[in-house]
Write a protein that holds these residues in place. Structure first.
Motif, PDB file in Angstrom:
ATOM      1  N   LYS A  10       0.819  -1.205   0.000  1.00  0.00           N
ATOM      2  CA  LYS A  10       0.000   0.000   0.000  1.00  0.00           C
ATOM      3  C   LYS A  10       0.862   1.268   0.000  1.00  0.00           C
ATOM      4  O   LYS A  10       0.335   2.369   0.087  1.00  0.00           O
ATOM      5  N   GLY A  11       2.190   1.098  -0.068  1.00  0.00           N
ATOM      6  CA  GLY A  11       3.074   2.255  -0.040  1.00  0.00           C
ATOM      7  C   GLY A  11       3.332   2.806   1.345  1.00  0.00           C
ATOM      8  O   GLY A  11       3.867   3.905   1.491  1.00  0.00           O
ATOM      9  N   TRP A  12       2.983   2.026   2.376  1.00  0.00           N
ATOM     10  CA  TRP A  12       3.142   2.536   3.737  1.00  0.00           C
ATOM     11  C   TRP A  12       4.608   2.643   4.154  1.00  0.00           C
ATOM     12  O   TRP A  12       4.994   3.608   4.814  1.00  0.00           O
ATOM     13  N   VAL A  13       5.412   1.662   3.794  1.00  0.00           N
ATOM     14  CA  VAL A  13       6.834   1.728   4.160  1.00  0.00           C
ATOM     15  C   VAL A  13       7.495   2.906   3.455  1.00  0.00           C
ATOM     16  O   VAL A  13       8.317   3.616   4.052  1.00  0.00           O
ATOM     17  N   ALA A  14       7.139   3.150   2.196  1.00  0.00           N
ATOM     18  CA  ALA A  14       7.675   4.315   1.487  1.00  0.00           C
ATOM     19  C   ALA A  14       7.326   5.599   2.224  1.00  0.00           C
ATOM     20  O   ALA A  14       8.161   6.495   2.387  1.00  0.00           O
ATOM     21  N   GLY A  15       6.083   5.681   2.695  1.00  0.00           N
ATOM     22  CA  GLY A  15       5.662   6.856   3.455  1.00  0.00           C
ATOM     23  C   GLY A  15       6.412   6.995   4.766  1.00  0.00           C
ATOM     24  O   GLY A  15       6.808   8.097   5.172  1.00  0.00           O
ATOM     25  N   LEU A  16       6.630   5.861   5.454  1.00  0.00           N
ATOM     26  CA  LEU A  16       7.382   5.884   6.711  1.00  0.00           C
ATOM     27  C   LEU A  16       8.832   6.319   6.486  1.00  0.00           C
ATOM     28  O   LEU A  16       9.387   7.091   7.276  1.00  0.00           O
ATOM     29  N   LEU A  17       9.448   5.825   5.411  1.00  0.00           N
ATOM     30  CA  LEU A  17      10.841   6.190   5.136  1.00  0.00           C
ATOM     31  C   LEU A  17      10.973   7.671   4.823  1.00  0.00           C
ATOM     32  O   LEU A  17      11.914   8.342   5.283  1.00  0.00           O
ATOM     33  N   LYS A  18      10.037   8.208   4.059  1.00  0.00           N
ATOM     34  CA  LYS A  18      10.075   9.642   3.759  1.00  0.00           C
ATOM     35  C   LYS A  18       9.889  10.457   5.032  1.00  0.00           C
ATOM     36  O   LYS A  18      10.594  11.447   5.259  1.00  0.00           O
ATOM     37  N   PHE A  19       8.954  10.045   5.879  1.00  0.00           N
ATOM     38  CA  PHE A  19       8.727  10.727   7.154  1.00  0.00           C
ATOM     39  C   PHE A  19       9.968  10.623   8.040  1.00  0.00           C
ATOM     40  O   PHE A  19      10.364  11.574   8.717  1.00  0.00           O
ATOM     41  N   ALA A  20      10.611   9.436   8.022  1.00  0.00           N
ATOM     42  CA  ALA A  20      11.820   9.233   8.819  1.00  0.00           C
ATOM     43  C   ALA A  20      12.944  10.155   8.361  1.00  0.00           C
ATOM     44  O   ALA A  20      13.698  10.692   9.180  1.00  0.00           O
ATOM     45  N   LEU A  21      13.083  10.350   7.050  1.00  0.00           N
ATOM     46  CA  LEU A  21      14.097  11.267   6.539  1.00  0.00           C
ATOM     47  C   LEU A  21      13.843  12.691   7.034  1.00  0.00           C
ATOM     48  O   LEU A  21      14.781  13.406   7.417  1.00  0.00           O
ATOM     49  N   GLU A  22      12.590  13.098   7.037  1.00  0.00           N
ATOM     50  CA  GLU A  22      12.251  14.435   7.540  1.00  0.00           C
ATOM     51  C   GLU A  22      12.569  14.551   9.028  1.00  0.00           C
ATOM     52  O   GLU A  22      13.096  15.577   9.486  1.00  0.00           O
ATOM     53  N   PRO A  51      43.040  25.736  -2.660  1.00  0.00           N
ATOM     54  CA  PRO A  51      41.592  25.542  -2.464  1.00  0.00           C
ATOM     55  C   PRO A  51      40.939  24.890  -3.683  1.00  0.00           C
ATOM     56  O   PRO A  51      41.374  25.083  -4.819  1.00  0.00           O
ATOM     57  N   VAL A  52      39.909  24.102  -3.412  1.00  0.00           N
ATOM     58  CA  VAL A  52      39.195  23.377  -4.465  1.00  0.00           C
ATOM     59  C   VAL A  52      37.748  23.843  -4.492  1.00  0.00           C
ATOM     60  O   VAL A  52      37.109  23.980  -3.444  1.00  0.00           O
ATOM     61  N   GLN A  53      37.224  24.062  -5.683  1.00  0.00           N
ATOM     62  CA  GLN A  53      35.811  24.424  -5.849  1.00  0.00           C
ATOM     63  C   GLN A  53      35.188  23.472  -6.863  1.00  0.00           C
ATOM     64  O   GLN A  53      35.686  23.318  -7.973  1.00  0.00           O
ATOM     65  N   ILE A  54      34.124  22.807  -6.446  1.00  0.00           N
ATOM     66  CA  ILE A  54      33.442  21.828  -7.303  1.00  0.00           C
ATOM     67  C   ILE A  54      31.940  22.077  -7.205  1.00  0.00           C
ATOM     68  O   ILE A  54      31.407  22.302  -6.111  1.00  0.00           O
ATOM     69  N   GLN A  55      31.253  22.012  -8.331  1.00  0.00           N
ATOM     70  CA  GLN A  55      29.797  22.072  -8.327  1.00  0.00           C
ATOM     71  C   GLN A  55      29.245  20.651  -8.407  1.00  0.00           C
ATOM     72  O   GLN A  55      29.673  19.859  -9.251  1.00  0.00           O
ATOM     73  N   LEU A  56      28.309  20.358  -7.515  1.00  0.00           N
ATOM     74  CA  LEU A  56      27.672  19.045  -7.468  1.00  0.00           C
ATOM     75  C   LEU A  56      26.192  19.194  -7.816  1.00  0.00           C
ATOM     76  O   LEU A  56      25.461  19.931  -7.151  1.00  0.00           O
ATOM     77  N   GLU A  57      25.763  18.476  -8.828  1.00  0.00           N
ATOM     78  CA  GLU A  57      24.342  18.419  -9.166  1.00  0.00           C
ATOM     79  C   GLU A  57      23.789  17.124  -8.577  1.00  0.00           C
ATOM     80  O   GLU A  57      24.073  16.036  -9.074  1.00  0.00           O
ATOM     81  N   VAL A  58      23.019  17.237  -7.500  1.00  0.00           N
ATOM     82  CA  VAL A  58      22.569  16.080  -6.725  1.00  0.00           C
ATOM     83  C   VAL A  58      21.109  15.771  -7.034  1.00  0.00           C
ATOM     84  O   VAL A  58      20.253  16.663  -7.019  1.00  0.00           O
ATOM     85  N   GLU A  59      20.837  14.505  -7.281  1.00  0.00           N
ATOM     86  CA  GLU A  59      19.473  14.027  -7.493  1.00  0.00           C
ATOM     87  C   GLU A  59      19.025  13.265  -6.248  1.00  0.00           C
ATOM     88  O   GLU A  59      19.705  12.340  -5.796  1.00  0.00           O
ATOM     89  N   ASP A  60      17.896  13.670  -5.675  1.00  0.00           N
ATOM     90  CA  ASP A  60      17.371  12.995  -4.483  1.00  0.00           C
ATOM     91  C   ASP A  60      15.861  13.178  -4.443  1.00  0.00           C
ATOM     92  O   ASP A  60      15.343  14.167  -3.918  1.00  0.00           O
ATOM     93  N   ALA A  61      15.150  12.215  -4.986  1.00  0.00           N
ATOM     94  CA  ALA A  61      13.702  12.327  -5.137  1.00  0.00           C
ATOM     95  C   ALA A  61      12.961  12.279  -3.808  1.00  0.00           C
ATOM     96  O   ALA A  61      11.827  12.764  -3.708  1.00  0.00           O
ATOM     97  N   HIS A  62      13.558  11.698  -2.770  1.00  0.00           N
ATOM     98  CA  HIS A  62      12.837  11.495  -1.516  1.00  0.00           C
ATOM     99  C   HIS A  62      13.254  12.462  -0.404  1.00  0.00           C
ATOM    100  O   HIS A  62      12.679  12.432   0.682  1.00  0.00           O
ATOM    101  N   ALA A  63      14.252  13.287  -0.656  1.00  0.00           N
ATOM    102  CA  ALA A  63      14.655  14.329   0.296  1.00  0.00           C
ATOM    103  C   ALA A  63      14.900  15.593  -0.517  1.00  0.00           C
ATOM    104  O   ALA A  63      16.041  15.897  -0.882  1.00  0.00           O
TER     105      ALA A  63
END
Length: 394
Positions: free
Chosen positions: A87-99, A296-308
Protein backbone atom coordinates in the motif's frame (compact mmCIF):
# COMPACT_ATOMS: atom_id res chain seq x y z
CA UNK A 1 -2.04 7.54 5.36
CA UNK A 2 -2.04 8.34 9.08
CA UNK A 3 1.62 8.40 10.19
CA UNK A 4 2.26 9.16 13.86
CA UNK A 5 5.10 9.23 16.33
CA UNK A 6 4.43 6.31 18.64
CA UNK A 7 4.68 6.36 22.42
CA UNK A 8 5.24 3.71 25.09
CA UNK A 9 1.47 3.14 25.00
CA UNK A 10 2.05 1.57 21.58
CA UNK A 11 4.87 -0.71 22.78
CA UNK A 12 2.83 -3.94 23.01
CA UNK A 13 1.30 -3.41 19.56
CA UNK A 14 4.72 -2.77 18.03
CA UNK A 15 6.30 -5.81 19.68
CA UNK A 16 3.44 -8.06 18.57
CA UNK A 17 4.04 -6.89 14.99
CA UNK A 18 7.83 -7.37 15.28
CA UNK A 19 7.50 -10.87 16.72
CA UNK A 20 5.16 -11.83 13.89
CA UNK A 21 7.19 -10.20 11.07
CA UNK A 22 10.63 -11.34 12.23
CA UNK A 23 9.47 -14.68 13.70
CA UNK A 24 10.85 -14.53 17.22
CA UNK A 25 9.45 -14.62 20.74
CA UNK A 26 10.90 -12.67 23.68
CA UNK A 27 10.68 -13.63 27.33
CA UNK A 28 9.64 -11.17 30.04
CA UNK A 29 13.19 -10.03 30.79
CA UNK A 30 13.92 -9.40 27.12
CA UNK A 31 10.63 -7.56 26.69
CA UNK A 32 11.47 -5.27 29.60
CA UNK A 33 14.82 -4.38 28.01
CA UNK A 34 13.08 -3.70 24.70
CA UNK A 35 10.59 -1.47 26.51
CA UNK A 36 13.45 0.62 27.93
CA UNK A 37 15.04 0.91 24.50
CA UNK A 38 11.70 1.78 22.91
CA UNK A 39 11.41 4.88 25.09
CA UNK A 40 14.73 6.24 23.78
CA UNK A 41 14.01 5.56 20.10
CA UNK A 42 12.03 7.63 17.63
CA UNK A 43 9.31 5.16 16.62
CA UNK A 44 7.00 5.93 13.70
CA UNK A 45 3.85 4.05 12.79
CA UNK A 46 1.00 3.96 10.30
CA UNK A 47 -2.41 3.68 11.92
CA UNK A 48 -5.30 1.89 10.24
CA UNK A 49 -8.67 1.49 11.99
CA UNK A 50 -7.11 2.55 15.26
CA UNK A 51 -4.34 -0.08 15.06
CA UNK A 52 -0.63 0.02 14.22
CA UNK A 53 -0.45 -1.44 10.71
CA UNK A 54 3.21 -0.68 9.95
CA UNK A 55 6.13 0.80 11.84
CA UNK A 56 9.83 1.56 11.95
CA UNK A 57 12.18 2.99 14.53
CA UNK A 58 15.05 5.45 14.33
CA UNK A 59 17.78 4.60 16.83
CA UNK A 60 20.06 7.51 17.77
CA UNK A 61 23.71 6.57 17.21
CA UNK A 62 27.07 8.22 16.69
CA UNK A 63 29.29 6.87 13.90
CA UNK A 64 32.92 7.48 13.03
CA UNK A 65 33.61 8.93 9.58
CA UNK A 66 37.11 10.10 8.68
CA UNK A 67 37.99 10.02 12.38
CA UNK A 68 35.12 12.32 13.36
CA UNK A 69 31.87 11.46 15.16
CA UNK A 70 28.64 12.06 13.22
CA UNK A 71 25.05 11.86 14.48
CA UNK A 72 23.46 8.88 12.72
CA UNK A 73 19.90 7.63 12.56
CA UNK A 74 19.77 3.84 12.53
CA UNK A 75 16.63 2.56 10.79
CA UNK A 76 15.45 -0.73 12.29
CA UNK A 77 12.37 -2.84 12.94
CA UNK A 78 10.66 -1.98 9.64
CA UNK A 79 7.54 -4.16 9.56
CA UNK A 80 4.02 -4.28 8.13
CA UNK A 81 1.16 -6.68 8.80
CA UNK A 82 0.66 -8.90 5.67
CA UNK A 83 -2.85 -7.63 5.04
CA UNK A 84 -1.54 -4.06 4.75
CA UNK A 85 1.44 -4.68 2.48
CA UNK A 86 1.91 -3.12 -0.98
CA UNK A 87 0.00 0.00 0.00
CA UNK A 88 3.07 2.25 -0.04
CA UNK A 89 3.14 2.54 3.74
CA UNK A 90 6.83 1.73 4.16
CA UNK A 91 7.67 4.32 1.49
CA UNK A 92 5.66 6.86 3.45
CA UNK A 93 7.38 5.88 6.71
CA UNK A 94 10.84 6.19 5.14
CA UNK A 95 10.08 9.64 3.76
CA UNK A 96 8.73 10.73 7.15
CA UNK A 97 11.82 9.23 8.82
CA UNK A 98 14.10 11.27 6.54
CA UNK A 99 12.25 14.44 7.54
CA UNK A 100 12.58 13.48 11.21
CA UNK A 101 16.30 12.78 10.96
CA UNK A 102 16.86 16.00 9.05
CA UNK A 103 15.09 17.98 11.78
CA UNK A 104 17.14 16.18 14.43
CA UNK A 105 20.42 16.89 12.56
CA UNK A 106 21.17 13.20 12.02
CA UNK A 107 23.01 13.87 8.76
CA UNK A 108 23.61 10.19 7.91
CA UNK A 109 21.45 7.06 8.24
CA UNK A 110 22.31 3.33 8.28
CA UNK A 111 20.12 0.26 7.93
CA UNK A 112 20.42 -3.50 7.44
CA UNK A 113 18.35 -4.30 4.34
CA UNK A 114 16.13 -7.27 3.66
CA UNK A 115 16.61 -6.23 0.02
CA UNK A 116 19.35 -3.91 -1.26
CA UNK A 117 17.30 -3.11 -4.37
CA UNK A 118 14.29 -2.06 -2.29
CA UNK A 119 16.15 0.48 -0.17
CA UNK A 120 18.17 1.82 -3.10
CA UNK A 121 14.86 3.16 -4.43
CA UNK A 122 14.72 5.46 -1.39
CA UNK A 123 18.30 6.66 -1.47
CA UNK A 124 20.23 4.16 0.65
CA UNK A 125 23.33 2.51 -0.81
CA UNK A 126 25.70 -0.30 0.18
CA UNK A 127 28.52 1.13 2.26
CA UNK A 128 30.21 -1.82 3.93
CA UNK A 129 31.05 -5.48 3.50
CA UNK A 130 33.08 -7.87 5.60
CA UNK A 131 35.07 -11.07 5.24
CA UNK A 132 33.82 -14.28 6.79
CA UNK A 133 36.65 -16.67 7.65
CA UNK A 134 36.54 -20.34 8.55
CA UNK A 135 39.86 -22.02 9.42
CA UNK A 136 40.67 -25.52 10.55
CA UNK A 137 43.20 -25.81 13.35
CA UNK A 138 46.01 -26.77 10.96
CA UNK A 139 45.38 -23.52 9.01
CA UNK A 140 45.72 -21.15 11.96
CA UNK A 141 48.52 -18.57 12.08
CA UNK A 142 51.72 -20.02 13.51
CA UNK A 143 52.17 -19.56 17.24
CA UNK A 144 54.65 -16.83 18.00
CA UNK A 145 56.18 -15.60 21.24
CA UNK A 146 55.35 -11.94 21.94
CA UNK A 147 56.71 -9.66 24.67
CA UNK A 148 53.28 -8.85 26.08
CA UNK A 149 50.78 -10.76 28.20
CA UNK A 150 47.40 -12.31 27.38
CA UNK A 151 44.89 -12.21 30.21
CA UNK A 152 41.73 -14.26 29.96
CA UNK A 153 39.36 -12.69 32.43
CA UNK A 154 36.42 -10.33 32.81
CA UNK A 155 38.12 -6.98 32.15
CA UNK A 156 36.70 -3.62 33.10
CA UNK A 157 34.47 -2.20 30.38
CA UNK A 158 36.71 0.87 30.24
CA UNK A 159 39.61 -1.33 29.04
CA UNK A 160 37.69 -2.73 26.08
CA UNK A 161 36.19 0.67 25.27
CA UNK A 162 39.63 2.26 25.11
CA UNK A 163 40.87 -0.37 22.64
CA UNK A 164 37.69 -0.37 20.60
CA UNK A 165 37.43 3.43 20.25
CA UNK A 166 41.02 3.72 19.05
CA UNK A 167 40.40 0.93 16.53
CA UNK A 168 36.96 2.11 15.39
CA UNK A 169 38.17 5.63 14.60
CA UNK A 170 40.43 4.12 11.92
CA UNK A 171 37.39 3.11 9.87
CA UNK A 172 34.38 4.79 8.30
CA UNK A 173 30.97 3.64 9.50
CA UNK A 174 31.82 2.03 12.84
CA UNK A 175 29.64 2.83 15.83
CA UNK A 176 30.72 5.02 18.70
CA UNK A 177 29.38 2.77 21.45
CA UNK A 178 27.94 3.93 24.76
CA UNK A 179 27.91 1.78 27.92
CA UNK A 180 24.35 0.62 27.34
CA UNK A 181 25.18 -0.63 23.85
CA UNK A 182 28.19 -2.53 25.20
CA UNK A 183 26.12 -4.22 27.91
CA UNK A 184 22.97 -5.00 25.91
CA UNK A 185 24.32 -5.63 22.44
CA UNK A 186 28.05 -6.40 22.45
CA UNK A 187 28.34 -8.46 25.65
CA UNK A 188 24.98 -10.11 25.17
CA UNK A 189 25.62 -11.32 21.62
CA UNK A 190 29.34 -11.76 20.98
CA UNK A 191 30.43 -14.47 23.37
CA UNK A 192 30.76 -14.75 27.13
CA UNK A 193 34.53 -15.33 27.09
CA UNK A 194 36.91 -12.35 26.94
CA UNK A 195 40.69 -12.07 26.62
CA UNK A 196 42.86 -8.95 26.46
CA UNK A 197 46.39 -8.58 25.16
CA UNK A 198 48.65 -6.17 27.10
CA UNK A 199 52.04 -4.98 25.84
CA UNK A 200 55.27 -4.97 27.87
CA UNK A 201 54.34 -1.64 29.42
CA UNK A 202 51.02 -3.09 30.62
CA UNK A 203 48.91 -1.13 28.12
CA UNK A 204 45.92 -2.92 26.54
CA UNK A 205 46.45 -3.34 22.79
CA UNK A 206 43.83 -5.86 21.70
CA UNK A 207 40.98 -8.13 22.77
CA UNK A 208 38.87 -11.02 21.61
CA UNK A 209 35.26 -11.87 22.56
CA UNK A 210 34.54 -15.51 21.86
CA UNK A 211 32.79 -18.77 22.63
CA UNK A 212 34.18 -22.32 22.65
CA UNK A 213 31.49 -24.92 22.09
CA UNK A 214 31.22 -28.26 20.32
CA UNK A 215 34.87 -28.03 19.23
CA UNK A 216 34.31 -24.68 17.51
CA UNK A 217 36.04 -21.45 18.46
CA UNK A 218 33.59 -18.70 17.44
CA UNK A 219 35.05 -15.20 17.50
CA UNK A 220 32.34 -12.64 18.11
CA UNK A 221 34.75 -9.73 17.92
CA UNK A 222 38.51 -9.43 17.52
CA UNK A 223 40.26 -6.05 17.78
CA UNK A 224 43.98 -5.32 17.71
CA UNK A 225 45.81 -2.01 17.53
CA UNK A 226 49.11 -3.32 16.19
CA UNK A 227 50.80 -6.40 14.76
CA UNK A 228 52.15 -7.55 18.12
CA UNK A 229 48.65 -7.65 19.59
CA UNK A 230 47.33 -9.48 16.50
CA UNK A 231 50.00 -12.16 16.86
CA UNK A 232 49.42 -12.44 20.60
CA UNK A 233 45.69 -12.95 20.15
CA UNK A 234 46.14 -15.55 17.38
CA UNK A 235 48.68 -17.45 19.48
CA UNK A 236 46.12 -17.55 22.30
CA UNK A 237 43.49 -18.89 19.90
CA UNK A 238 45.91 -21.47 18.45
CA UNK A 239 46.65 -22.73 21.97
CA UNK A 240 43.11 -24.15 21.96
CA UNK A 241 44.12 -26.60 19.21
CA UNK A 242 43.52 -29.68 21.35
CA UNK A 243 39.97 -28.47 22.15
CA UNK A 244 38.74 -27.29 18.75
CA UNK A 245 38.52 -28.26 15.10
CA UNK A 246 37.72 -24.90 13.53
CA UNK A 247 37.72 -21.13 14.09
CA UNK A 248 35.26 -18.66 12.57
CA UNK A 249 35.38 -14.88 12.57
CA UNK A 250 34.46 -11.72 10.67
CA UNK A 251 37.00 -9.08 9.61
CA UNK A 252 37.20 -5.89 7.53
CA UNK A 253 36.99 -6.36 3.78
CA UNK A 254 40.64 -5.35 3.38
CA UNK A 255 41.88 -7.74 6.09
CA UNK A 256 45.16 -9.47 5.19
CA UNK A 257 44.90 -12.69 7.24
CA UNK A 258 45.12 -15.03 4.23
CA UNK A 259 48.18 -13.24 2.86
CA UNK A 260 49.94 -13.66 6.21
CA UNK A 261 49.36 -17.42 6.37
CA UNK A 262 51.78 -20.07 5.14
CA UNK A 263 48.88 -21.53 3.19
CA UNK A 264 46.49 -18.75 2.07
CA UNK A 265 43.96 -21.22 0.64
CA UNK A 266 41.45 -20.85 3.43
CA UNK A 267 37.69 -20.49 3.28
CA UNK A 268 36.75 -16.82 3.05
CA UNK A 269 33.65 -15.08 1.81
CA UNK A 270 32.97 -11.38 1.26
CA UNK A 271 29.46 -10.42 2.41
CA UNK A 272 27.67 -7.10 1.66
CA UNK A 273 26.31 -5.90 4.98
CA UNK A 274 24.76 -2.50 5.77
CA UNK A 275 23.52 0.43 3.68
CA UNK A 276 23.99 4.15 4.31
CA UNK A 277 22.26 7.31 3.15
CA UNK A 278 23.20 10.96 3.46
CA UNK A 279 20.15 12.59 5.03
CA UNK A 280 21.31 16.19 4.61
CA UNK A 281 23.97 17.08 2.04
CA UNK A 282 24.54 20.44 3.69
CA UNK A 283 24.87 19.14 7.26
CA UNK A 284 26.99 16.13 6.30
CA UNK A 285 29.49 17.88 4.06
CA UNK A 286 29.84 20.83 6.45
CA UNK A 287 31.11 18.35 9.08
CA UNK A 288 33.14 16.21 6.71
CA UNK A 289 36.95 16.45 7.04
CA UNK A 290 38.35 16.43 3.52
CA UNK A 291 42.01 15.83 2.71
CA UNK A 292 44.45 18.73 2.91
CA UNK A 293 44.95 20.45 -0.44
CA UNK A 294 47.82 22.25 -2.15
CA UNK A 295 45.32 24.94 -3.11
CA UNK A 296 41.59 25.54 -2.46
CA UNK A 297 39.20 23.38 -4.47
CA UNK A 298 35.81 24.42 -5.85
CA UNK A 299 33.44 21.83 -7.30
CA UNK A 300 29.80 22.07 -8.33
CA UNK A 301 27.67 19.05 -7.47
CA UNK A 302 24.34 18.42 -9.17
CA UNK A 303 22.57 16.08 -6.73
CA UNK A 304 19.47 14.03 -7.49
CA UNK A 305 17.37 12.99 -4.48
CA UNK A 306 13.70 12.33 -5.14
CA UNK A 307 12.84 11.50 -1.52
CA UNK A 308 14.66 14.33 0.30
CA UNK A 309 13.96 17.45 -1.79
CA UNK A 310 16.17 19.61 0.44
CA UNK A 311 19.14 17.78 -1.12
CA UNK A 312 18.04 18.12 -4.74
CA UNK A 313 19.73 20.74 -6.90
CA UNK A 314 23.12 22.28 -7.59
CA UNK A 315 25.57 22.74 -4.73
CA UNK A 316 28.84 24.63 -4.65
CA UNK A 317 31.46 22.80 -2.63
CA UNK A 318 34.57 24.63 -1.48
CA UNK A 319 37.41 22.75 0.22
CA UNK A 320 40.06 24.86 1.94
CA UNK A 321 43.74 23.90 1.98
CA UNK A 322 43.31 22.44 5.51
CA UNK A 323 40.44 20.20 4.36
CA UNK A 324 37.64 22.28 5.90
CA UNK A 325 34.59 22.40 3.65
CA UNK A 326 31.81 24.86 3.06
CA UNK A 327 28.82 24.18 0.84
CA UNK A 328 25.78 26.09 -0.22
CA UNK A 329 22.86 25.39 -2.50
CA UNK A 330 22.72 27.35 -5.73
CA UNK A 331 19.20 26.13 -6.39
CA UNK A 332 17.82 24.32 -9.38
CA UNK A 333 19.97 23.82 -12.48
CA UNK A 334 20.00 27.00 -14.58
CA UNK A 335 20.87 27.37 -18.26
CA UNK A 336 24.26 28.73 -17.22
CA UNK A 337 24.85 25.72 -14.95
CA UNK A 338 24.00 23.34 -17.80
CA UNK A 339 26.98 24.68 -19.73
CA UNK A 340 29.29 24.95 -16.70
CA UNK A 341 31.48 22.12 -15.49
CA UNK A 342 29.96 20.16 -12.62
CA UNK A 343 29.62 16.63 -11.28
CA UNK A 344 26.22 14.95 -11.66
CA UNK A 345 25.27 12.13 -9.29
CA UNK A 346 22.41 10.81 -7.20
CA UNK A 347 22.32 10.64 -3.42
CA UNK A 348 23.25 6.93 -3.44
CA UNK A 349 26.46 7.58 -5.37
CA UNK A 350 27.37 10.61 -3.27
CA UNK A 351 26.92 8.49 -0.14
CA UNK A 352 29.08 5.63 -1.44
CA UNK A 353 31.85 8.07 -2.39
CA UNK A 354 31.91 10.13 0.81
CA UNK A 355 31.65 7.05 3.02
CA UNK A 356 34.82 5.81 1.31
CA UNK A 357 33.19 2.64 0.01
CA UNK A 358 33.85 3.59 -3.61
CA UNK A 359 36.27 6.10 -5.15
CA UNK A 360 35.08 8.92 -7.47
CA UNK A 361 37.25 7.78 -10.40
CA UNK A 362 35.90 4.24 -10.09
CA UNK A 363 32.30 5.51 -9.95
CA UNK A 364 32.94 7.63 -13.05
CA UNK A 365 34.25 4.57 -14.93
CA UNK A 366 31.02 2.67 -14.27
CA UNK A 367 28.90 5.75 -15.09
CA UNK A 368 27.55 6.17 -11.57
CA UNK A 369 28.76 9.78 -11.58
CA UNK A 370 29.29 12.08 -14.55
CA UNK A 371 31.57 15.07 -14.89
CA UNK A 372 34.75 16.39 -16.41
CA UNK A 373 38.00 14.51 -15.81
CA UNK A 374 39.32 17.60 -14.03
CA UNK A 375 36.43 17.75 -11.55
CA UNK A 376 36.42 13.99 -10.95
CA UNK A 377 40.16 14.09 -10.17
CA UNK A 378 39.67 17.08 -7.87
CA UNK A 379 37.02 15.16 -5.92
CA UNK A 380 39.23 12.05 -5.92
CA UNK A 381 42.08 13.96 -4.27
CA UNK A 382 39.77 15.70 -1.79
CA UNK A 383 38.33 12.52 -0.25
CA UNK A 384 40.68 10.71 2.17
CA UNK A 385 41.16 6.98 1.63
CA UNK A 386 39.72 5.03 4.56
CA UNK A 387 38.24 1.52 4.79
CA UNK A 388 34.60 1.06 5.80
CA UNK A 389 33.70 -1.40 8.55
CA UNK A 390 30.89 -2.18 10.98
CA UNK A 391 31.09 -4.76 13.76
CA UNK A 392 27.57 -4.23 15.10
CA UNK A 393 24.03 -5.07 14.11
CA UNK A 394 20.71 -3.34 14.76
Amino acid sequence: MDIRKLTTDDFEACMTLSEYAFQFVLNEEQLEKRREEFASHNVLGVYENGQVGAKLQIIPFQTYIQGRSFAMGGIAGVATWPEYRRKGWVAGLLKFALEEMNRNKQSISFLHPFSFAFYRKYGWETYVEFKNYKLSTDQLPAKKATPGTLRRSNPELSVLKEIYDTYAERYNGTLSRNDSWWENSVYAKKGSQRAVYYDEAGLPQGYVLYEVKERKFTIGEMVHLNEEARQGLWTFIANHDSMIDEVTLKAPANDTLAFQLDNPRIQQEVTPYFMARIVSVEQFISQYPFASQDSPVQIQLEVEDAHAPWNEGVWELNVAMNGTASIWKKGELTKEDQHAQHIRLNIQSLTAVLMGYRRPAEMARIDRIQGSEEDIQALEKAIPVRQTYLMDFF
